[in-house]
Each structure stands twice: as C-alpha cells, then as structure tokens.
Design a protein around this motif. Structure first.
Motif, PDB file in Angstrom:
ATOM      1  N   THR A  73      41.532 -31.118 -76.892  1.00 40.92           N
ATOM      2  CA  THR A  73      41.169 -29.618 -76.896  1.00 40.92           C
ATOM      3  C   THR A  73      39.978 -29.415 -77.513  1.00 40.92           C
ATOM      4  O   THR A  73      39.310 -28.343 -77.389  1.00 40.92           O
ATOM      5  N   GLY A  74      39.317 -30.402 -78.162  1.00 38.81           N
ATOM      6  CA  GLY A  74      38.050 -30.192 -78.867  1.00 38.81           C
ATOM      7  C   GLY A  74      38.341 -29.598 -80.167  1.00 38.81           C
ATOM      8  O   GLY A  74      37.235 -29.780 -81.154  1.00 38.81           O
ATOM      9  N   ASP A  75      39.291 -29.367 -80.722  1.00 42.16           N
ATOM     10  CA  ASP A  75      39.740 -28.917 -82.071  1.00 42.16           C
ATOM     11  C   ASP A  75      39.077 -29.955 -83.196  1.00 42.16           C
ATOM     12  O   ASP A  75      39.408 -31.138 -82.949  1.00 42.16           O
ATOM     13  N   ASN A  76      38.306 -29.397 -83.855  1.00 46.84           N
ATOM     14  CA  ASN A  76      37.540 -29.937 -85.199  1.00 46.84           C
ATOM     15  C   ASN A  76      36.630 -31.192 -84.841  1.00 46.84           C
ATOM     16  O   ASN A  76      36.182 -31.901 -85.901  1.00 46.84           O
ATOM     17  N   VAL A  77      36.406 -31.463 -83.633  1.00 47.92           N
ATOM     18  CA  VAL A  77      35.587 -32.554 -83.295  1.00 47.92           C
ATOM     19  C   VAL A  77      34.210 -32.488 -83.825  1.00 47.92           C
ATOM     20  O   VAL A  77      33.673 -33.298 -84.458  1.00 47.92           O
ATOM     21  N   LEU A  78      33.296 -31.286 -83.562  1.00 45.46           N
ATOM     22  CA  LEU A  78      32.126 -31.142 -83.849  1.00 45.46           C
ATOM     23  C   LEU A  78      32.084 -31.061 -85.335  1.00 45.46           C
ATOM     24  O   LEU A  78      31.114 -31.602 -86.149  1.00 45.46           O
ATOM     25  N   GLU A  79      33.067 -30.634 -86.078  1.00 44.85           N
ATOM     26  CA  GLU A  79      32.909 -30.553 -87.521  1.00 44.85           C
ATOM     27  C   GLU A  79      33.088 -31.946 -88.114  1.00 44.85           C
ATOM     28  O   GLU A  79      32.477 -32.127 -89.272  1.00 44.85           O
ATOM     29  N   VAL A  80      33.643 -32.854 -87.446  1.00 39.60           N
ATOM     30  CA  VAL A  80      33.883 -34.260 -88.064  1.00 39.60           C
ATOM     31  C   VAL A  80      32.370 -34.933 -88.285  1.00 39.60           C
ATOM     32  O   VAL A  80      31.756 -35.205 -89.316  1.00 39.60           O
ATOM     33  N   PHE A  81      31.724 -34.767 -87.062  1.00 37.66           N
ATOM     34  CA  PHE A  81      30.247 -35.130 -86.867  1.00 37.66           C
ATOM     35  C   PHE A  81      29.290 -34.404 -87.882  1.00 37.66           C
ATOM     36  O   PHE A  81      28.403 -34.905 -88.561  1.00 37.66           O
ATOM     37  N   THR A  82      29.521 -33.012 -87.933  1.00 42.18           N
ATOM     38  CA  THR A  82      28.334 -32.230 -88.846  1.00 42.18           C
ATOM     39  C   THR A  82      28.581 -32.482 -90.318  1.00 42.18           C
ATOM     40  O   THR A  82      27.821 -32.412 -91.073  1.00 42.18           O
ATOM     41  N   ASP A  83      29.982 -32.621 -90.463  1.00 46.02           N
ATOM     42  CA  ASP A  83      30.246 -33.011 -92.119  1.00 46.02           C
ATOM     43  C   ASP A  83      29.988 -34.060 -92.370  1.00 46.02           C
ATOM     44  O   ASP A  83      29.169 -34.316 -93.555  1.00 46.02           O
TER      45      ASP A  83
END
Ligand code: GDP
Length: 183
Positions: free
Chosen positions: A164-174
């Motif tokens: 779904t893409g849930d939280n994926v960008l957050e992993v990398f940006t964090d």
C-alpha cells in the motif's frame, strides 16, 4: 533555502532480512512507487539509487538490496561494511522473520560502523490492518514486542507496507534525518 545546485549528500544504505519479507518490494515502492505481486527473488544483491529531499538538502540514497537466502549470508559484510544506514526488515505475519532480523541487528552491532543508523521495519502491515482488508488475527509479531526490541537497541522502528505504500517514504526520510550530514 539551499543553493539550487547543492551537491546531493550520498547515503549508502543496505537492506537485510529473511527471504520474502519484502525487502525488494520496499525498495521498489520507494524508488518507483510501484508494487509487484509476484516478485522474482533477488540473487546476490541489487543496486539502486534514489534521491529525496530533506528540508533544503538533497539526499542521494545508494541502496544495496541483499538476497535473504542463507547461502548468500557470507556476502553481506561486503555490503554493510561501508554503509551508513541499514534497514533490517521482517514480516509482521512471520514470527521467525523477527528472530532473523534480531540476528542481523546483532551482527551489525558487532561488525558494522558504530554510528550506523539502523531501522527495524515490520513489513506487510496491510495483511493485518483492517483498513486495508487485512486481519489482525494473522499477525505473528506484536507491535509492542518489536518496538521494545528496537528501543532497547537504539533502532528506528516502523511497521510498513510495500504493497500500500504505508510508511515507506517515512522509513527513508527518518533514516536520512538521523545521518550526520556534515560531509
Ligand atoms: P525479499 O525477498 O525480502 O526481497 O521480498 P520480495 O520483495 O521479493 O517480496 C516477497 C513476496 O512478498 C512477493 O510476493 C511480494 O509481492 C510480497 N510482498 C512484499 N511486500 C509486501 C507487502 O507489504 N504486503 C503484502 N501483502 N505482500 C508483500
């Protein structure tokens, strides 16, 4: 704001974890914003790059996606030795995959850079999340257990879904936000 031509900051990142937890799928979601239902397994390791913006900085991730199969384990140090960051992934529906992830974390703590930023990521959140048609009963790793382990070892922690893409960008940006960016 930074200069428009500011040089991107390179972050070498390695993905580790048991086969089939969704490492390649997390990268594919981050890099191409897509998902494939029946992905061919990664043999050895795959290399991809992706840029993202963090405040006024451009981060260029250099991503090594390693194969999870045990027969490739001996290759892993080649990929994590010079890495500044690692994503150690497990599958929230497979208890054994968390144990495997814990083994990777311990190996990184022994062998990798001392200041490596490590994120523990429980993937396939869609399978246990009612809002995505999942069923909490198929969850095999309680979120509190994984979070407690992450806290105890100083890891970033996320549950995410490559599907779904849930939280994926957050992993990398964090992760990018935690890397010392003064080079
Ligand atoms: P890897 O071996 O860890 O790189 O895992 P893959 O990315 O090859 O994924 C293994 C299988 O799990 C594939 O069939 C994927 O389609 C599936 N998969 C990966 N991520 C997810 C997810 O977030 N949700 C669901 N439901 N399936 C996923």
């Amino acid at each position: 704001a930074g200069a428009p031509n500011a040089k991107p900051i390179q972050v070498k990142l390695v993905l580790l974890g048991e086969a089939a937890v969704g490492k390649s799928s997390l990268v594919l979601r981050f890099v191409n914003n897509e998902f494939q239902e029946n992905k061919e397994p990664t043999i050895g390791a795959a290399f991809l790059t992706q840029r993202c913006k963090l405040e006024d900085k451009i981060i260029k991730f250099e991503i090594w996606d390693t194969a999870g199969q045990e027969r490739f384990h001996s290759l892993a140090p080649m990929y994590y030795r010079n890495a500044q960051a690692a994503i150690v992934a497990y599958d929230v529906t497979k208890a054994a995959s968390l144990e495997k992830a814990m083994n990777w974390v311990e190996e990184l703590k022994r062998q990798a850079n001392r200041d490596m930023v490590i994120a523990l990521v429980g993937n396939k959140l869609d399978l246990v999340s009612a809002s995505h048609g999942g069923d909490e009963a198929v969850r095999k790793v309680p979120v509190a257990q994984a979070r407690a382990y992450a806290d105890e070892h100083g890891l970033l922690f996320f549950e995410a879904s490559a599907k779904t893409g849930d939280n994926v960008l957050e992993v990398f940006t964090d992760i990018a936000g935690k890397i010392p960016l003064d080079h």
